[in-house]
Design a protein around this motif. Structure first.
Motif, PDB file in Angstrom:
ATOM      1  N   ASP A  92      -6.599   1.963   5.034  1.00  0.00           N
ATOM      2  CA  ASP A  92      -6.593   0.747   5.465  1.00  0.00           C
ATOM      3  C   ASP A  92      -7.448   0.384   6.742  1.00  0.00           C
ATOM      4  O   ASP A  92      -7.573   1.404   7.567  1.00  0.00           O
ATOM      5  CB  ASP A  92      -5.131   0.473   5.703  1.00  0.00           C
ATOM      6  N   ARG A 252      -8.120  -2.709   1.979  1.00  0.00           N
ATOM      7  CA  ARG A 252      -8.265  -1.459   1.749  1.00  0.00           C
ATOM      8  C   ARG A 252      -9.659  -1.367   1.609  1.00  0.00           C
ATOM      9  O   ARG A 252     -10.475  -1.903   0.927  1.00  0.00           O
ATOM     10  CB  ARG A 252      -7.744  -1.489   0.201  1.00  0.00           C
ATOM     11  N   GLU A 334      -3.462   4.856  -6.871  1.00  0.00           N
ATOM     12  CA  GLU A 334      -2.745   3.757  -6.060  1.00  0.00           C
ATOM     13  C   GLU A 334      -1.542   3.107  -6.724  1.00  0.00           C
ATOM     14  O   GLU A 334      -0.662   2.937  -5.837  1.00  0.00           O
ATOM     15  CB  GLU A 334      -3.753   2.451  -5.870  1.00  0.00           C
TER      16      GLU A 334
END
Length: 771
Positions: A92, A252, A334
């Motif tokens: 992030d 992201r 993910e």
């Protein structure tokens, strides 16, 4: 007379007493009736009090808190995805979101602002003296100013987002539609509950005034804006309170989405060799595996883990999903490790009555460390780039006829080949690299026609299954020895064709009577048959085993099942089943069962399954599930019970295949008959098997052409040592396994050495860890 009169008085008195008694009775009954009515009314009030204070206490408290408590969510960072060396693959990055309050979206902001301003100017007493009509008229007159301010704000949002004002309106309409659906669903649930609990006594009027959380919250209108834009809208938030909100957010970030790489070409086959490295841009390194996230929330997400409880409207799970917008794992790791990576939001609540504030800190998501080495993966993906010419159809792969004329083929010279490379650590089962071409990033730049032909969405190492062809032969050798139908030292004669009465069918690859070639291999033991890839030898092993026993052993090697516990989606591959066995017998089909011995027929597997099978042989017949995620747990091990003699014979054959002149993986033949060794790599010990497997027809232009997939699966270790890594290479529609997949496999082994996995000597020979 007196007596009579007295009697009359008594009679009247008695009569009057009876009348009084009847009146008293009626009065008493009325009292009782009134008392009953009072008790019923009191009971109803008590029941309603019980309902409000006990049954619906939580709901009403939540509704009151919505208006008395200001709640602000604190974002939690999503966990990182790392490679085996700790390189960040996904993380992030701090960002900012611009949100609009729901009242501004729904058009109520101008009304409320106009009302407040008028009340301040006139004073509360004067405002209350106005009639309803006068209040409405004055509010409408004053609203125009605030409507103009809101329109200017929306224009600035469009400018900051670099899109038309119509796009802003579209986003606002979508928020209104989504909120209306949530509100309708909430009210329907409340009505159903009220009717179920109280029937005709249900109070439904209050439900119309119920506001869901989406009607009280702000909604994202601009995501991931830079700091200067965030500060600009923060100033506007102070100028126009109740309209715009600026909140910290995250984006992201995947550092390996695009990297520049230099590929050394001095060891390539001479027709494409160069002493000058070529610089290539690699898009989407390991992007299939790492995966992606989305901000759209699906109904299944909310069903699995909602943030807001549908029944009460209260926060149920700070780690749950919001209905309007959230970050959700969409593919790859993910998605597979969504709950591990996902954090739990914090919350700050401020009591508007007394100003008290409470805070729950956010809890960031946990990291996931993969087994892959992203630098190695990047090196392997770079080999597929057109500039290297290694993954292209070249004339040297086609060869030349005796007169020196170039042979033709189904695909034109220069055709770019897709494919996969898998590198597996034998001791642990960890996957060091899984390169897939094309990548998702490359697919995004393709035309619709190219995407339909090349399928960039498929992660070829684990989700594309191919016919194995001759790379299946070591497995057949081990199965035959384990079942006791053939000894590794037993010699079986190759006569060029398997059935005496069918010389032009079920042949060895060197026997082509129609072309005037009737060569045979003669008597061969297991190692020699494997090195020379003699079809006749393995037809005979398949015949002795029978299809049922052979398929049982192939399943033990991992065909026909998902073999990695770390992937959400992977191809099983395919094996013949009971219906096929029955069909062979009923049709007296003697061809199909023996073709299984050379990897032909209803057989498919993935590159990962191929690497895993060869690694199992290198471990002495011990199977370990391949892993993509690092863990402290010891790997699961299963001994398949393959005789040591069969393992040794298979390894001798695989070694001879790349070291001896007669081995199918030893060399390529160039124009004029010159030979170049494929695997003469200093400091390395290599074992391998080539394979050429019939592929489905490919559409080229308006024609459908028949091609073959090119395979190479091998093992590599430091010179003089046991195998340490298994490598599987497949090039879609590439043709010859030795000529096409062989050079790619050799380049992959050099890349593995250059990254330091095969000792200092091999690393220096391969050019070190060149970026």
């Amino acid at each position: 007379m007196f007596g009579k009169l007295a009697w009359k008085r008594d009679t009247r008195g008695n009569a009057g007493g009876n009348v009084g008694g009847r009146s008293a009775g009626r009065f008493d009954r009325r009292l009782v009736l009134l008392a009953c009515v009072g008790l019923v009314g009191f009971a109803a009030l008590a029941l309603q009090l019980f309902r409000l204070s006990v049954v619906e206490h939580t709901t009403h408290v939540a509704n009151v808190e919505k208006h008395l408590v200001n709640r602000r969510l604190l974002p939690a960072s999503r966990g990182r995805i790392l490679d085996r060396r700790g390189e960040v693959l996904a993380t992030d990055r701090a960002s900012w979101d611009v949100l609009l309050e729901y009242d501004a979206i729904a058009g109520r902001w101008a009304t409320s602002q106009a009302t407040r301003e008028l009340q301040r100017e006139l004073g509360r007493a004067a405002w209350l003296e106005l009639s309803s009509a006068e209040r409405v008229a004055r509010i409408l007159e004053r609203e125009a100013k605030f409507d103009a301010q809101l329109e200017q704000l929306l224009d600035r949002i469009a400018e900051a987002g670099r899109f038309d004002r119509t796009e802003v309106d579209r986003r606002l309409d979508e928020i209104l539609r989504r909120t209306a659906r949530e509100s309708r669903s909430r009210k329907e649930a409340l009505i159903a509950r009220e009717l179920a609990l109280y029937g005709e006594d249900a109070r439904l009027s209050d439900i119309d005034r119920e506001r869901v959380s989406a009607q009280l919250d702000a909604h994202v209108i601009l995501a991931d804006v830079p700091e200067e834009v965030a500060f600009y809208f923060q100033r506007l938030a102070e100028e126009l309170p109740g309209t715009v909100v600026v909140e910290p957010s995250t984006k992201r970030w995947r550092p390996w989405e695009q990297v520049s790489y230099e590929v050394a070409r001095e060891t390539f086959p001479s027709p494409i060799r160069s002493n000058k490295p070529v610089k290539v841009m690699v898009d989407g390194v390991a992007d299939h595996l790492v995966g992606s996230t989305r901000t759209q929330v699906f109904p299944d997400d909310l069903k699995r883990r909602p943030m807001i409880d549908a029944a009460s409207g209260a926060i149920a799970d700070l780690g749950g999903y919001r209905a309007d917008r959230d970050v959700v794992g969409a593919s790859g790791m993910e998605r597979r490790f969504e709950d591990t990576l996902r954090g739990i939001r914090g919350v700050v609540e401020r009591d508007l009555e007394d100003g008290d504030e409470s805070r729950v800190a956010p809890l960031d998501g946990r990291d996931v460390q993969l087994t892959i080495d992203v630098r190695l993966n990047a090196r392997l993906q770079a080999l597929f780039e057109p500039e290297t010419r290694l993954a292209q159809i070249q004339q040297y792969q086609r060869g030349f006829d005796p007169e020196g004329n170039p042979r033709g083929g189904p695909l034109p010279v220069g055709w770019n080949l897709d494919g996969a490379i898998v590198v597996l650590e034998i001791e642990t089962g960890e996957v060091l690299a899984a390169a897939s071409s094309p990548t998702l990033a490359e697919g995004a730049a393709m035309s619709e026609e190219e995407r339909a032909r090349e399928h960039p969405e498929i992660f070829r190492p684990t989700a594309a299954s191919y016919p194995p062809g001759s790379i299946l032969k070591p497995l057949v050798l081990c199965a035959a020895a384990a079942e006791g139908v053939a000894r590794p030292d037993e010699r079986i004669e190759c006569k060029g064709h398997f059935f005496p009465d069918q010389p032009d069918a079920v042949r060895c690859w060197i026997y082509r009577r129609a072309e005037g070639k009737t060569a045979t291999h003669g008597p061969l033991d297991a190692s020699e048959a494997l090195a020379r890839s003699c079809n006749i030898y393995f037809y005979e092993l398949a015949r002795r085993l029978g299809p049922e026993r052979l398929v049982t052993w192939l399943a033990k090697f991992g065909l026909g099942e998902e073999i990695s516990p770390d992937l959400a989606q992977q191809e099983d591959g395919s094996l013949p089943d009971t219906e096929d066995f029955v069909s062979y017998r009923e049709k007296r089909d003697r061809v199909s069962p023996v073709l299984l011995g050379i990897g032909q027929g209803p057989l498919t597997w993935t590159p990962l399954q191929a690497a895993q099978a060869f690694a199992t042989i290198a471990r002495g017949g011990v199977a370990i599930p391949p892993r993509f995620v690092r863990t402290a747990d010891a790997p699961m091990r299963e001994d398949l019970g393959i005789p040591r003699g069969a393992i040794d014979a298979a390894l001798r054959g695989l070694r001879a295949s790349v070291r001896e002149n007669y081995g199918t993986g030893h060399h390529i033949t160039l124009e004029g008959g010159d030979r170049e060794e494929l695997f003469a790599i200093d400091g390395l010990e290599i074992w391998g098997k080539t394979g050429t497997a019939t592929a489905p027809k490919l559409k080229v232009g308006d024609a459908m052409v028949q091609t073959d997939h090119a395979w190479f699966v091998g093992l590599v270790g430091e010179a003089g040592s046991a195998p340490r890594y298994a490598i599987a290479v497949v090039l879609d529609h590439g043709g010859s396994g030795g000529k096409v997949a062989g050079p790619m496999a050799a380049a992959a082994m050099r890349a593995l050495a250059a990254e330091g996995y095969l000792g200092e000597s091999a690393m220096r020979s391969a050019g070190g860890r060149r970026e």
